[in-house]
Write a protein that holds these residues in place. Sequence first.
Motif, PDB file in Angstrom:
ATOM      1  N   PHE A  34       0.852  -1.193   0.000  1.00 31.83           N
ATOM      2  CA  PHE A  34       0.000   0.000   0.000  1.00 31.83           C
ATOM      3  C   PHE A  34       0.881   1.233   0.000  1.00 31.83           C
ATOM      4  CE2 PHE A  34      -1.833   3.445   2.559  1.00 31.83           C
ATOM      5  CZ  PHE A  34      -2.897   3.789   1.741  1.00 31.83           C
ATOM      6  N   GLU A  35       0.497   2.225  -0.800  1.00 32.34           N
ATOM      7  CA  GLU A  35       1.236   3.488  -0.849  1.00 32.34           C
ATOM      8  C   GLU A  35       0.281   4.638  -0.593  1.00 32.34           C
ATOM      9  OE1 GLU A  35       4.390   4.074  -1.108  1.00 32.34           O
ATOM     10  OE2 GLU A  35       5.054   2.006  -1.470  1.00 32.34           O
ATOM     11  N   TYR A  36       0.714   5.565   0.259  1.00 36.47           N
ATOM     12  CA  TYR A  36      -0.090   6.752   0.530  1.00 36.47           C
ATOM     13  C   TYR A  36       0.241   7.836  -0.487  1.00 36.47           C
ATOM     14  CZ  TYR A  36      -1.465  11.201   2.572  1.00 36.47           C
ATOM     15  OH  TYR A  36      -1.994  12.443   2.765  1.00 36.47           O
ATOM     16  N   GLU A  37      -0.787   8.324  -1.166  1.00 36.90           N
ATOM     17  CA  GLU A  37      -0.631   9.447  -2.081  1.00 36.90           C
ATOM     18  C   GLU A  37      -1.437  10.622  -1.549  1.00 36.90           C
ATOM     19  OE1 GLU A  37      -0.824   8.765  -6.365  1.00 36.90           O
ATOM     20  OE2 GLU A  37      -1.234   6.661  -5.924  1.00 36.90           O
ATOM     21  N   PRO A  38      -0.811  11.771  -1.321  1.00 39.15           N
ATOM     22  CA  PRO A  38      -1.565  12.939  -0.822  1.00 39.15           C
ATOM     23  C   PRO A  38      -2.701  13.312  -1.778  1.00 39.15           C
ATOM     24  CG  PRO A  38       0.794  13.289  -0.637  1.00 39.15           C
ATOM     25  CD  PRO A  38       0.623  12.036  -1.444  1.00 39.15           C
ATOM     26  N   ALA A  39      -3.772  13.855  -1.214  1.00 39.38           N
ATOM     27  CA  ALA A  39      -4.918  14.245  -2.020  1.00 39.38           C
ATOM     28  C   ALA A  39      -4.527  15.364  -2.988  1.00 39.38           C
ATOM     29  CB  ALA A  39      -6.059  14.693  -1.112  1.00 39.38           C
ATOM     30  N   TRP A  40      -5.194  15.380  -4.140  1.00 42.15           N
ATOM     31  CA  TRP A  40      -4.970  16.439  -5.096  1.00 42.15           C
ATOM     32  C   TRP A  40      -6.259  17.232  -5.280  1.00 42.15           C
ATOM     33  CZ3 TRP A  40      -5.107  11.259  -6.368  1.00 42.15           C
ATOM     34  CH2 TRP A  40      -6.167  10.834  -7.173  1.00 42.15           C
ATOM     35  N   GLU A  41      -6.138  18.362  -5.934  1.00 42.62           N
ATOM     36  CA  GLU A  41      -7.260  19.284  -6.072  1.00 42.62           C
ATOM     37  C   GLU A  41      -7.898  19.152  -7.450  1.00 42.62           C
ATOM     38  OE1 GLU A  41      -7.044  23.887  -6.101  1.00 42.62           O
ATOM     39  OE2 GLU A  41      -7.207  23.299  -3.965  1.00 42.62           O
ATOM     40  N   GLU A  42      -9.224  19.083  -7.464  1.00 42.61           N
ATOM     41  CA  GLU A  42      -9.961  19.084  -8.719  1.00 42.61           C
ATOM     42  C   GLU A  42     -10.963  20.239  -8.705  1.00 42.61           C
ATOM     43  OE1 GLU A  42     -11.839  15.402  -9.637  1.00 42.61           O
ATOM     44  OE2 GLU A  42      -9.954  14.385 -10.126  1.00 42.61           O
ATOM     45  N   ARG A  43     -11.150  20.855  -9.843  1.00 39.91           N
ATOM     46  CA  ARG A  43     -12.060  21.988  -9.957  1.00 39.91           C
ATOM     47  C   ARG A  43     -13.077  21.725 -11.054  1.00 39.91           C
ATOM     48  NH1 ARG A  43      -9.463  27.018  -8.158  1.00 39.91           N
ATOM     49  NH2 ARG A  43      -7.399  26.545  -7.314  1.00 39.91           N
ATOM     50  N   ASP A  44     -14.275  22.266 -10.856  1.00 43.54           N
ATOM     51  CA  ASP A  44     -15.244  22.322 -11.941  1.00 43.54           C
ATOM     52  C   ASP A  44     -15.860  23.715 -11.946  1.00 43.54           C
ATOM     53  OD1 ASP A  44     -17.204  22.395  -9.944  1.00 43.54           O
ATOM     54  OD2 ASP A  44     -17.573  20.231 -10.065  1.00 43.54           O
ATOM     55  N   ALA A  45     -16.940  23.881 -12.660  1.00 44.70           N
ATOM     56  CA  ALA A  45     -17.501  25.217 -12.826  1.00 44.70           C
ATOM     57  C   ALA A  45     -18.031  25.808 -11.522  1.00 44.70           C
ATOM     58  CB  ALA A  45     -18.612  25.175 -13.871  1.00 44.70           C
ATOM     59  N   THR A  46     -18.386  24.944 -10.553  1.00 39.96           N
ATOM     60  CA  THR A  46     -19.042  25.450  -9.343  1.00 39.96           C
ATOM     61  C   THR A  46     -18.262  25.216  -8.053  1.00 39.96           C
ATOM     62  OG1 THR A  46     -20.256  23.363  -9.086  1.00 39.96           O
ATOM     63  CG2 THR A  46     -21.314  25.111 -10.371  1.00 39.96           C
ATOM     64  N   SER A  47     -17.232  24.372  -8.073  1.00 45.12           N
ATOM     65  CA  SER A  47     -16.593  24.048  -6.799  1.00 45.12           C
ATOM     66  C   SER A  47     -15.169  23.561  -6.997  1.00 45.12           C
ATOM     67  CB  SER A  47     -17.396  22.958  -6.068  1.00 45.12           C
ATOM     68  OG  SER A  47     -17.384  21.754  -6.820  1.00 45.12           O
ATOM     69  N   THR A  48     -14.462  23.528  -5.877  1.00 45.59           N
ATOM     70  CA  THR A  48     -13.120  22.958  -5.811  1.00 45.59           C
ATOM     71  C   THR A  48     -13.124  21.936  -4.691  1.00 45.59           C
ATOM     72  OG1 THR A  48     -12.118  25.024  -6.552  1.00 45.59           O
ATOM     73  CG2 THR A  48     -10.670  23.432  -5.441  1.00 45.59           C
ATOM     74  N   ARG A  49     -12.566  20.774  -4.954  1.00 47.55           N
ATOM     75  CA  ARG A  49     -12.570  19.740  -3.923  1.00 47.55           C
ATOM     76  C   ARG A  49     -11.247  18.975  -3.935  1.00 47.55           C
ATOM     77  NH1 ARG A  49     -15.790  18.244  -7.958  1.00 47.55           N
ATOM     78  NH2 ARG A  49     -17.625  19.077  -6.916  1.00 47.55           N
ATOM     79  N   LYS A  50     -10.938  18.377  -2.798  1.00 47.64           N
ATOM     80  CA  LYS A  50      -9.780  17.504  -2.697  1.00 47.64           C
ATOM     81  C   LYS A  50     -10.208  16.069  -3.011  1.00 47.64           C
ATOM     82  CE  LYS A  50      -6.483  20.285  -1.034  1.00 47.64           C
ATOM     83  NZ  LYS A  50      -5.130  20.425  -1.597  1.00 47.64           N
ATOM     84  N   VAL A  51      -9.405  15.353  -3.756  1.00 50.90           N
ATOM     85  CA  VAL A  51      -9.695  13.972  -4.129  1.00 50.90           C
ATOM     86  C   VAL A  51      -8.525  13.101  -3.696  1.00 50.90           C
ATOM     87  CG1 VAL A  51     -10.182  12.382  -6.015  1.00 50.90           C
ATOM     88  CG2 VAL A  51     -11.092  14.708  -6.085  1.00 50.90           C
ATOM     89  N   GLY A  52      -8.822  12.015  -3.037  1.00 45.09           N
ATOM     90  CA  GLY A  52      -7.777  11.092  -2.601  1.00 45.09           C
ATOM     91  C   GLY A  52      -8.051   9.690  -3.106  1.00 45.09           C
ATOM     92  N   VAL A  53      -7.042   8.849  -3.055  1.00 45.38           N
ATOM     93  CA  VAL A  53      -7.186   7.474  -3.517  1.00 45.38           C
ATOM     94  C   VAL A  53      -6.318   6.581  -2.653  1.00 45.38           C
ATOM     95  CG1 VAL A  53      -5.327   7.709  -5.217  1.00 45.38           C
ATOM     96  CG2 VAL A  53      -7.067   5.963  -5.559  1.00 45.38           C
TER      97      VAL A  53
END
Length: 244
Positions: A34-53
């Motif tokens: 298992f490897e930890y990858e820090p969350a990254w940022e995704e944007r769309d027309a209405t919001s910005t959110r952090k996404v992790g996996v």
Amino acid sequence: MDKDEVKKWCVSLGYALRTGLKHLYMLDGPEIEFEYEPAWEERDATSTRKVGVLTFVDAAVGGSGFLDRAAAELHPVAQKAIDHLDHENCETACYRWLKSYPNQRYHAFLNWPRIIGDLHESAAPEPRPAEKADDGAPGPWLEAYAAGVGSPLELRFLRLFEAKEIAVEKQVGVPPEAPLSTADFAQVDRKVAIYVNGAAFHVGDRLRRDRAIRSRLRELGWRVVEYGVRDLTASGPVLDVLRS
């Protein structure tokens, strides 16, 4: 969740599932990592959110096939992880469960109470009734997340606290020095942890897990306050505890 809470959740759940995978398929080496990858940022027309996996790595050339099996058999993988946790003297993590020599850099973040509810839901998922006015539209949830809370119901309580001039912190790890859970709100200086229980709260292992954690908080001298949707219409008396 703040950055450290996200990291704690990710590494704890990732290494817990790796433990379950190893025991279900009787693996004894680094076949799956298992490897930890820090969350990254995704944007769309209405919001910005952090996404992790959660990233699992099959080290065998061409693949061993165990990850494909785990993806199709997540329920027994999670149950094996829970079964292996069943031992004494492990309050957050130990070398029998979660800790290992290769993941020493994450030892400070490993915390099984933080993810035990997620494991139970993965082992035996149960349908949850929708909260009132939850028609699947993302708007109320995005509004709640933008305000720093976890659900539309929590946002209604936040607005109530603000209207009544009751000072609270949002999404707080309690107790701060060694969090057992994330309280929806807290008055840390007064050692008050506040939980807003939606329709999903009184369900199976989730209920038992939450009761155990909240009982432990009381043993540590914290006052645990629990609110539900009915308390919104009887706000005067039920909020007095936050002022006294």
